[in-house]
Design a protein around this motif. Structure first.
Motif, mmCIF file in Angstrom:
data_model
loop_
_atom_site.group_PDB
_atom_site.id
_atom_site.type_symbol
_atom_site.label_atom_id
_atom_site.label_comp_id
_atom_site.label_asym_id
_atom_site.label_seq_id
_atom_site.Cartn_x
_atom_site.Cartn_y
_atom_site.Cartn_z
ATOM 1 N N PHE A 67 14.637 20.914 6.399
ATOM 2 C CA PHE A 67 13.938 21.484 7.646
ATOM 3 C C PHE A 67 13.812 20.367 8.855
ATOM 4 C CE2 PHE A 67 13.480 25.494 5.271
ATOM 5 C CZ PHE A 67 14.109 26.404 6.224
ATOM 6 N N GLY A 68 13.575 19.175 8.258
ATOM 7 C CA GLY A 68 13.547 18.038 9.543
ATOM 8 C C GLY A 68 14.984 17.607 9.708
ATOM 9 N N ASP A 69 15.810 17.902 8.880
ATOM 10 C CA ASP A 69 17.259 17.634 9.152
ATOM 11 C C ASP A 69 17.672 18.691 10.218
ATOM 12 O OD1 ASP A 69 17.732 15.401 7.536
ATOM 13 O OD2 ASP A 69 18.423 16.582 6.195
ATOM 14 N N LEU A 70 17.219 19.944 10.187
ATOM 15 C CA LEU A 70 17.728 20.839 11.185
ATOM 16 C C LEU A 70 16.894 20.878 12.287
ATOM 17 C CD1 LEU A 70 18.816 23.754 11.967
ATOM 18 C CD2 LEU A 70 16.579 24.830 10.893
ATOM 19 N N ASP A 71 15.705 20.127 12.627
ATOM 20 C CA ASP A 71 14.947 19.959 13.597
ATOM 21 C C ASP A 71 16.090 18.890 14.472
ATOM 22 O OD1 ASP A 71 12.984 21.647 12.822
ATOM 23 O OD2 ASP A 71 11.686 19.875 12.377
ATOM 24 N N LEU A 72 16.383 17.827 13.695
ATOM 25 C CA LEU A 72 17.350 16.859 14.254
ATOM 26 C C LEU A 72 18.739 17.550 14.827
ATOM 27 C CD1 LEU A 72 16.803 13.892 11.766
ATOM 28 C CD2 LEU A 72 15.739 14.346 14.104
ATOM 29 N N CYS A 108 22.380 24.851 7.205
ATOM 30 C CA CYS A 108 21.183 25.196 7.464
ATOM 31 C C CYS A 108 20.406 25.679 6.359
ATOM 32 C CB CYS A 108 21.218 26.629 8.410
ATOM 33 S SG CYS A 108 19.625 26.994 8.876
ATOM 34 N N PRO A 109 18.956 24.944 6.064
ATOM 35 C CA PRO A 109 18.195 25.338 5.132
ATOM 36 C C PRO A 109 17.607 26.553 4.892
ATOM 37 C CG PRO A 109 17.081 23.960 6.608
ATOM 38 C CD PRO A 109 18.549 23.820 7.167
ATOM 39 N N THR A 110 17.861 27.026 6.269
ATOM 40 C CA THR A 110 17.208 28.570 6.252
ATOM 41 C C THR A 110 18.185 29.392 5.452
ATOM 42 O OG1 THR A 110 16.564 28.198 8.549
ATOM 43 C CG2 THR A 110 16.533 30.472 7.806
ATOM 44 N N ALA A 111 19.224 29.459 5.408
ATOM 45 C CA ALA A 111 20.299 29.911 4.502
ATOM 46 C C ALA A 111 20.379 29.460 3.142
ATOM 47 C CB ALA A 111 21.786 30.090 5.190
ATOM 48 N N GLY A 112 20.474 28.001 3.115
ATOM 49 C CA GLY A 112 20.499 27.338 1.779
ATOM 50 C C GLY A 112 19.131 27.653 0.935
ATOM 51 N N PHE A 113 18.140 27.657 1.477
ATOM 52 C CA PHE A 113 16.885 28.009 0.571
ATOM 53 C C PHE A 113 16.768 29.184 0.366
ATOM 54 C CE2 PHE A 113 16.504 23.395 1.106
ATOM 55 C CZ PHE A 113 16.241 22.944 -0.114
ATOM 56 N N ALA A 114 17.280 30.406 1.132
ATOM 57 C CA ALA A 114 16.749 31.644 1.124
ATOM 58 C C ALA A 114 16.690 32.417 -0.149
ATOM 59 C CB ALA A 114 17.523 32.498 1.994
ATOM 60 N N GLY A 115 17.531 32.299 -1.129
ATOM 61 C CA GLY A 115 17.665 32.970 -2.268
ATOM 62 C C GLY A 115 16.461 32.277 -3.254
ATOM 63 N N ASP A 116 16.139 30.889 -3.183
ATOM 64 C CA ASP A 116 15.112 30.367 -4.133
ATOM 65 C C ASP A 116 13.578 30.846 -3.643
ATOM 66 O OD1 ASP A 116 16.941 28.815 -5.954
ATOM 67 O OD2 ASP A 116 17.514 27.541 -4.260
ATOM 68 N N ALA A 117 13.861 30.631 -2.211
ATOM 69 C CA ALA A 117 12.197 31.123 -1.807
ATOM 70 C C ALA A 117 12.005 32.507 -1.928
ATOM 71 C CB ALA A 117 12.360 30.778 -0.307
ATOM 72 N N ALA A 118 12.982 33.359 -2.160
ATOM 73 C CA ALA A 118 12.730 34.835 -2.437
ATOM 74 C C ALA A 118 12.489 34.839 -4.047
ATOM 75 C CB ALA A 118 14.070 35.594 -1.921
ATOM 76 N N ARG A 119 13.337 34.195 -4.599
ATOM 77 C CA ARG A 119 13.291 34.452 -6.217
ATOM 78 C C ARG A 119 12.318 33.818 -6.981
ATOM 79 N NH1 ARG A 119 18.921 34.267 -5.621
ATOM 80 N NH2 ARG A 119 18.891 32.199 -5.899
ATOM 81 N N LYS A 136 9.822 27.741 13.324
ATOM 82 C CA LYS A 136 10.337 26.740 14.296
ATOM 83 C C LYS A 136 11.650 26.805 14.759
ATOM 84 C CE LYS A 136 9.487 21.766 14.659
ATOM 85 N NZ LYS A 136 9.255 20.532 14.032
ATOM 86 N N PHE A 137 12.676 27.510 13.851
ATOM 87 C CA PHE A 137 14.032 27.653 14.059
ATOM 88 C C PHE A 137 14.085 28.764 15.136
ATOM 89 C CE2 PHE A 137 18.441 28.857 12.161
ATOM 90 C CZ PHE A 137 18.976 28.501 13.311
ATOM 91 N N ALA A 138 13.257 29.808 14.879
ATOM 92 C CA ALA A 138 13.276 30.959 15.630
ATOM 93 C C ALA A 138 12.637 30.684 17.075
ATOM 94 C CB ALA A 138 12.375 32.122 14.999
ATOM 95 N N ALA A 139 11.670 29.715 16.915
ATOM 96 C CA ALA A 139 11.216 29.464 18.437
ATOM 97 C C ALA A 139 12.298 28.869 19.313
ATOM 98 C CB ALA A 139 10.046 28.536 18.145
ATOM 99 N N TRP A 140 13.109 27.680 18.567
ATOM 100 C CA TRP A 140 13.989 27.093 19.234
ATOM 101 C C TRP A 140 15.111 27.934 19.847
ATOM 102 C CZ3 TRP A 140 19.402 26.180 19.107
ATOM 103 C CH2 TRP A 140 19.726 25.200 19.863
ATOM 104 N N MET A 141 15.421 29.338 19.035
ATOM 105 C CA MET A 141 16.422 30.388 19.564
ATOM 106 C C MET A 141 15.827 31.177 20.528
ATOM 107 S SD MET A 141 19.219 29.302 17.942
ATOM 108 C CE MET A 141 20.151 30.498 18.186
ATOM 109 N N SER A 142 14.527 31.130 20.711
ATOM 110 C CA SER A 142 13.931 32.219 21.595
ATOM 111 C C SER A 142 14.181 31.913 23.024
ATOM 112 C CB SER A 142 12.414 32.163 21.488
ATOM 113 O OG SER A 142 11.801 32.679 20.280
ATOM 114 N N THR A 143 14.294 32.969 24.090
ATOM 115 C CA THR A 143 14.423 32.674 25.483
ATOM 116 C C THR A 143 13.106 33.380 25.863
ATOM 117 O OG1 THR A 143 15.484 34.731 25.666
ATOM 118 C CG2 THR A 143 16.630 32.785 25.058
#
Length: 192
Positions: A67-72, A108-119, A136-143
């Motif tokens: 997620f730090g990489d995603l921020d960058l 993107c870690p949001t996709a990459g870790f989704a299954g593991d976070a859920a399971r 944080k990703f959603a905040a960046w995508m917000s308008t």
């Protein structure tokens, strides 16, 4: 038996976290063993337990690094595009590309870790990191007019489906149709 300097130990830890971040996104947490992870960076399994209390501790740290990489990445889109609205559009184009679909390890870690976070029943710390990263990703995508959470959910769902159907015509159609739907001009509201 040689002792590893503190600087070398920190570098070994950094390398283990970076490799785990990539490999967990590619293969899932259960798709890579501690032994395979350490072998991938030229270290022994014993070295792992000198650095981390458990695999779960590494998973949490790897998710945080991802997620730090995603921020960058998001910051680089802002810098390259000059304004945030243009950066959002460029990110959507990149996110829904064959390049991103085909490189989950650096994706993107949001996709990459989704299954593991859920399971994973023991994903407590990783799940907290994951939730904070999604917010944080959603905040960046917000308008000013739109909450970014539905957009993030759409992007992540589309890339997961495209990855699951890689090699079929459907995979390309998912990327293209989602990109078109998200970038098409919005019709005027008849109520206005």
């Amino acid at each position: 038996m040689s002792r590893v300097s503190q600087a070398q130990a920190l570098e070994n830890r950094r390398r283990a976290v970076a490799a785990a971040s990539q490999l967990f996104r590619e293969r899932g947490v259960n798709g890579i063993s501690v032994a395979d992870l350490m072998k991938s960076i030229g270290l022994t399994t014993g070295g792992f337990y000198k650095q981390f209390s458990s695999k779960e501790a590494l998973v949490a740290e790897a998710a945080q690094a991802a997620f730090g990489d995603l921020d960058l990445l998001l910051a680089s889109f802002d810098t390259a595009q000059g304004d945030h609205d243009t950066a959002r559009g460029a990110l959507i184009d990149f996110y829904l590309s064959a390049e991103h679909r085909d490189q989950p390890g650096s994706g993107c870690p949001t996709a990459g870790f989704a299954g593991d976070a859920a399971r994973e029943p023991s994903a407590g710390e990783m799940r907290e990191t994951y939730a904070a990263g999604v917010e944080k990703f959603a905040a960046w995508m917000s308008t000013e007019a739109e909450d970014g959470l539905p957009l993030v959910a759409t992007l992540v769902g589309a890339i997961l489906l495209a990855r699951a159907t890689t090699g079929t015509d459907l995979s390309e159609k998912i990327l293209e149709s989602t990109r078109e739907a998200l970038t098409a001009p919005h019709a005027p509201d008849p109520e206005s």
